[in-house]
Write a protein that holds these residues in place. Structure first.
Motif, short mmCIF file in Angstrom:
data_model
loop_
_atom_site.label_atom_id
_atom_site.label_comp_id
_atom_site.label_asym_id
_atom_site.label_seq_id
_atom_site.Cartn_x
_atom_site.Cartn_y
_atom_site.Cartn_z
N ARG A 344 -17.43 -5.13 -0.51
CA ARG A 344 -16.56 -5.94 -1.39
C ARG A 344 -15.93 -7.11 -0.63
O ARG A 344 -15.57 -8.12 -1.23
CB ARG A 344 -15.44 -5.08 -1.97
CG ARG A 344 -15.94 -4.11 -3.03
CD ARG A 344 -14.85 -3.11 -3.38
NE ARG A 344 -13.58 -3.78 -3.70
CZ ARG A 344 -12.43 -3.12 -3.84
NH1 ARG A 344 -12.39 -1.81 -3.69
NH2 ARG A 344 -11.33 -3.79 -4.11
N ILE A 345 -15.78 -6.99 0.69
CA ILE A 345 -15.12 -8.01 1.49
C ILE A 345 -16.03 -8.40 2.65
O ILE A 345 -16.56 -7.52 3.34
CB ILE A 345 -13.76 -7.53 2.02
CG1 ILE A 345 -12.82 -7.17 0.86
CG2 ILE A 345 -13.11 -8.60 2.90
CD1 ILE A 345 -11.49 -6.64 1.30
N PHE A 373 -5.10 -8.35 3.11
CA PHE A 373 -5.74 -7.25 2.38
C PHE A 373 -4.87 -6.77 1.23
O PHE A 373 -5.32 -6.68 0.08
CB PHE A 373 -6.02 -6.07 3.33
CG PHE A 373 -7.32 -6.19 4.05
CD1 PHE A 373 -8.53 -6.01 3.39
CD2 PHE A 373 -7.35 -6.48 5.40
CE1 PHE A 373 -9.73 -6.11 4.07
CE2 PHE A 373 -8.54 -6.60 6.08
CZ PHE A 373 -9.74 -6.41 5.43
N LEU A 377 -6.59 -9.62 -1.27
CA LEU A 377 -7.98 -9.27 -1.53
C LEU A 377 -8.17 -7.89 -2.14
O LEU A 377 -9.28 -7.58 -2.60
CB LEU A 377 -8.76 -9.34 -0.20
CG LEU A 377 -8.69 -10.68 0.54
CD1 LEU A 377 -9.43 -10.56 1.87
CD2 LEU A 377 -9.30 -11.80 -0.29
N GLU A 378 -7.15 -7.07 -2.13
CA GLU A 378 -7.33 -5.67 -2.51
C GLU A 378 -7.78 -5.52 -3.95
O GLU A 378 -8.54 -4.60 -4.29
CB GLU A 378 -6.02 -4.92 -2.29
CG GLU A 378 -6.16 -3.40 -2.37
CD GLU A 378 -4.88 -2.70 -1.95
OE1 GLU A 378 -4.95 -1.59 -1.43
OE2 GLU A 378 -3.80 -3.30 -2.16
N MET A 380 -9.67 -7.63 -5.67
CA MET A 380 -10.93 -8.31 -5.97
C MET A 380 -12.09 -7.31 -5.89
O MET A 380 -12.22 -6.56 -4.91
CB MET A 380 -11.16 -9.46 -4.99
CG MET A 380 -10.11 -10.57 -5.11
SD MET A 380 -10.41 -11.93 -3.95
CE MET A 380 -11.97 -12.55 -4.59
N ALA A 384 -14.91 -11.34 -2.00
CA ALA A 384 -13.75 -11.58 -1.14
C ALA A 384 -14.22 -11.94 0.27
O ALA A 384 -15.13 -11.30 0.81
CB ALA A 384 -12.85 -10.36 -1.10
N LEU A 386 -12.68 -13.00 4.21
CA LEU A 386 -11.55 -13.10 5.13
C LEU A 386 -12.06 -13.70 6.44
O LEU A 386 -13.00 -13.18 7.05
CB LEU A 386 -10.95 -11.71 5.39
CG LEU A 386 -9.70 -11.66 6.27
CD1 LEU A 386 -8.58 -12.49 5.69
CD2 LEU A 386 -9.23 -10.21 6.44
N ASP A 404 -8.08 -16.53 3.51
CA ASP A 404 -8.78 -15.69 2.54
C ASP A 404 -8.89 -16.46 1.25
O ASP A 404 -8.24 -17.50 1.06
CB ASP A 404 -8.01 -14.37 2.33
CG ASP A 404 -6.64 -14.60 1.73
OD1 ASP A 404 -6.56 -14.89 0.52
OD2 ASP A 404 -5.63 -14.47 2.46
N ASN A 405 -9.72 -15.96 0.36
CA ASN A 405 -9.90 -16.57 -0.96
C ASN A 405 -9.32 -15.69 -2.04
O ASN A 405 -9.87 -15.61 -3.15
CB ASN A 405 -11.38 -16.86 -1.22
CG ASN A 405 -12.22 -15.58 -1.21
OD1 ASN A 405 -11.75 -14.54 -0.76
ND2 ASN A 405 -13.45 -15.66 -1.72
N GLY A 406 -8.18 -15.06 -1.74
CA GLY A 406 -7.57 -14.12 -2.67
C GLY A 406 -6.70 -14.79 -3.72
O GLY A 406 -6.90 -15.95 -4.10
N GLY A 465 -6.40 -18.67 -2.90
CA GLY A 465 -6.38 -18.10 -1.56
C GLY A 465 -5.24 -18.64 -0.71
O GLY A 465 -4.45 -19.49 -1.12
#
Length: 478
Positions: A344-345, A373, A377-378, A380, A384, A386, A404-406, A465
């Motif tokens: 996922r990341i 995180f 990102l958690e 997504m 994701a 990082l 990050d792209n969160g 992000g």
């Protein structure tokens, strides 16, 4: 009464008192001076007339005997002087209750002026015997003038004798009054000065004595307060208020020290009840070896990463470590997160080896990763990314960027994080973080470690992000 008002009242009063005494003495002297001046002017006028008439007769004698035109100007000068003095006599007031003596004196002078003028105008037409007779008559008139002048002087003295005695009596009284006024003014001035200085310096001396007692440690001492509402009384009340505040702060400090002591005792008891970290490390290593023997390589690697992560996190936070160790520690943390999030990341690292020798505070990078995180990102499900980027600037700076792209942050949150550098950071912040150390704590320790020479930038937009950039001075390891 305030000190300013006391000064504004006392000083003008003293000046007014001394001015009044000076004015009374001046007026008394002025009255005596005017009386003397008036009497002496009249007497001197009589004497001046007699003198000028005599001088005129002497110059006239020389002029008649020599019949010389060069001696005439002197005759004319004295005759003109007699005429001017005669005109001044018209302004002289009557002596006593009768004007007769002064009137006779004026008529005799007029007679003399007429005789002198006639001799001058007819000197060329008359013989010597006639001129001698006219001169003798003028000389007789001169004698009358001198005698009348003396009588007028005697009359003036007789007239002014009671006035003079009254003036002298008044002068003596005024002198006694002046001495009394000077003594009274001096006594009042001294009393007023003593009262004014005592009302100012007395409270100040008591305040100084209180300050000395406090400097010796006697905090129960209080400055004596006055019912007056002057500046010193206000200062004494403020000083006592300051002493009360210091006593309250000391009591609160004692309570705080006692509370810290109890907390330390509790922490010590809690530590004593916890598992020995070395036993925990050895247990994790045993689990890792057992998993490796049983063929569970990924479980073994994950257990080793947890063991290393735990050991690193238990280091003292005030220690500095090479950036290389921080990167290795982040790798262990990423290994654990990979086991959790799997694909996922995606993790991306761009490392400049030249920068890894610089020193930074322990546990600087992991809390930023952990924050990314937990908050970015958690949630997504996929896509994701990082990124850790480390560069070495030729100007002697290390640039560390974690992006990050969160979900990102709003402007208020970014401003609060940047402003937290100057605030007192709590020891623990953030919920659900393995280290218990938040971004706030990281920023604060960087600020202290680099003496404010660090540069921290946060670029974040909601839904786009977050990027955290550190520009840090390069400090090589010893």
């Amino acid at each position: 009464m305030s000190i300013r008002r006391k000064l504004l009242i006392c000083i003008p009063l003293l000046v007014l008192l001394m001015s009044s005494v000076s004015f009374v003495l001046f007026e008394s002297g002025k009255n005596v001076q005017e009386s003397y001046h008036l009497m002496m002017n009249r007497i001197l006028l009589y004497k001046e007339v007699s003198y000028e008439v005599g001088e005129n007769m002497r110059s006239m004698n020389r002029f008649i005997m020599q019949v010389d035109a060069d001696s005439f100007p002197e005759v004319d000068k004295h005759l003109t002087a007699v005429k001017e003095l005669r005109s001044q006599l018209d302004d002289v007031a009557t002596i006593g209750g009768s004007d007769l003596p002064l009137m006779n004196y004026r008529h005799i002078i007029d007679t003399f002026l007429e005789q002198a003028g006639q001799m001058i105008s007819e000197i060329d037409e008359q013989d010597s015997n006639t001129l001698a007779g006219a001169y003798i008559e003028a000389e007789q008139t001169q004698r009358f003038i001198r005698e009348e002048a003396q009588e007028l002087v005697d009359l003036e003295l007789d007239q002014y004798k009671p006035i003079y005695e009254e003036i002298m009596s008044t002068t003596d009284q005024l002198n006694e009054l002046g001495i009394l006024l000077v003594i009274t003014a001096a006594v009042l001035s001294i009393c007023m000065a003593i009262w004014l200085s005592g009302s100012i310096t007395g409270p100040i001396r008591r305040l100084v004595a209180t300050a000395k007692q406090i400097s010796k440690g006697r905090m129960d001492t209080k400055a004596p307060e006055s019912i007056n509402n002057d500046e010193i009384s206000i200062l004494c009340r403020a000083f006592n208020g300051m002493i009360d505040n210091i006593q309250e702060l000391m009591k609160e400090n004692i309570k705080s020290v006692e509370k810290d002591r109890l907390v330390k005792e509790l922490e010590l008891k809690m530590l004593q009840s916890q598992i020995n970290p070395h036993f925990l490390f050895n247990t994790l290593n045993s689990i890792a070896k057992l998993a490796y023997i049983e063929g569970a390589a990924r479980t073994s690697d994950l257990t080793v990463s947890v063991s290393r992560l735990l050991r690193y996190n238990l280091q003292k936070l005030d220690q500095a470590v090479p950036l290389r160790e921080e990167v290795e520690h982040v790798n262990e943390y990423i290994n654990i997160q990979r086991a959790r999030f799997r694909d996922r990341i995606a993790f991306v690292m761009e490392i400049d080896e030249q920068a890894l020798g610089g020193m930074i505070p322990c546990l600087t990078l992991q809390p930023i990763f952990e924050n990314a995180f937990v908050h970015g990102l958690e949630q997504m499900e996929e896509g994701a990314v990082l990124t850790l980027s480390i560069r070495y600037d030729s100007g002697g700076l290390m640039e560390i960027e974690i992006s990050d792209n969160g979900v990102g942050m709003n402007r208020e949150t970014v401003a609060r994080l940047i402003g937290s550098i100057q605030e007192e950071a709590p020891r623990f912040s953030g919920k659900g973080q393995s280290t218990g150390l938040g971004t706030h704590n990281v920023f604060k320790r960087l600020h202290l470690f680099f003496d404010g020479e660090q540069q921290i930038e946060i670029d974040s937009h909601e839904g786009q992000g977050t990027a955290v950039l550190f520009r840090l001075p390069f400090r090589p390891s010893a």
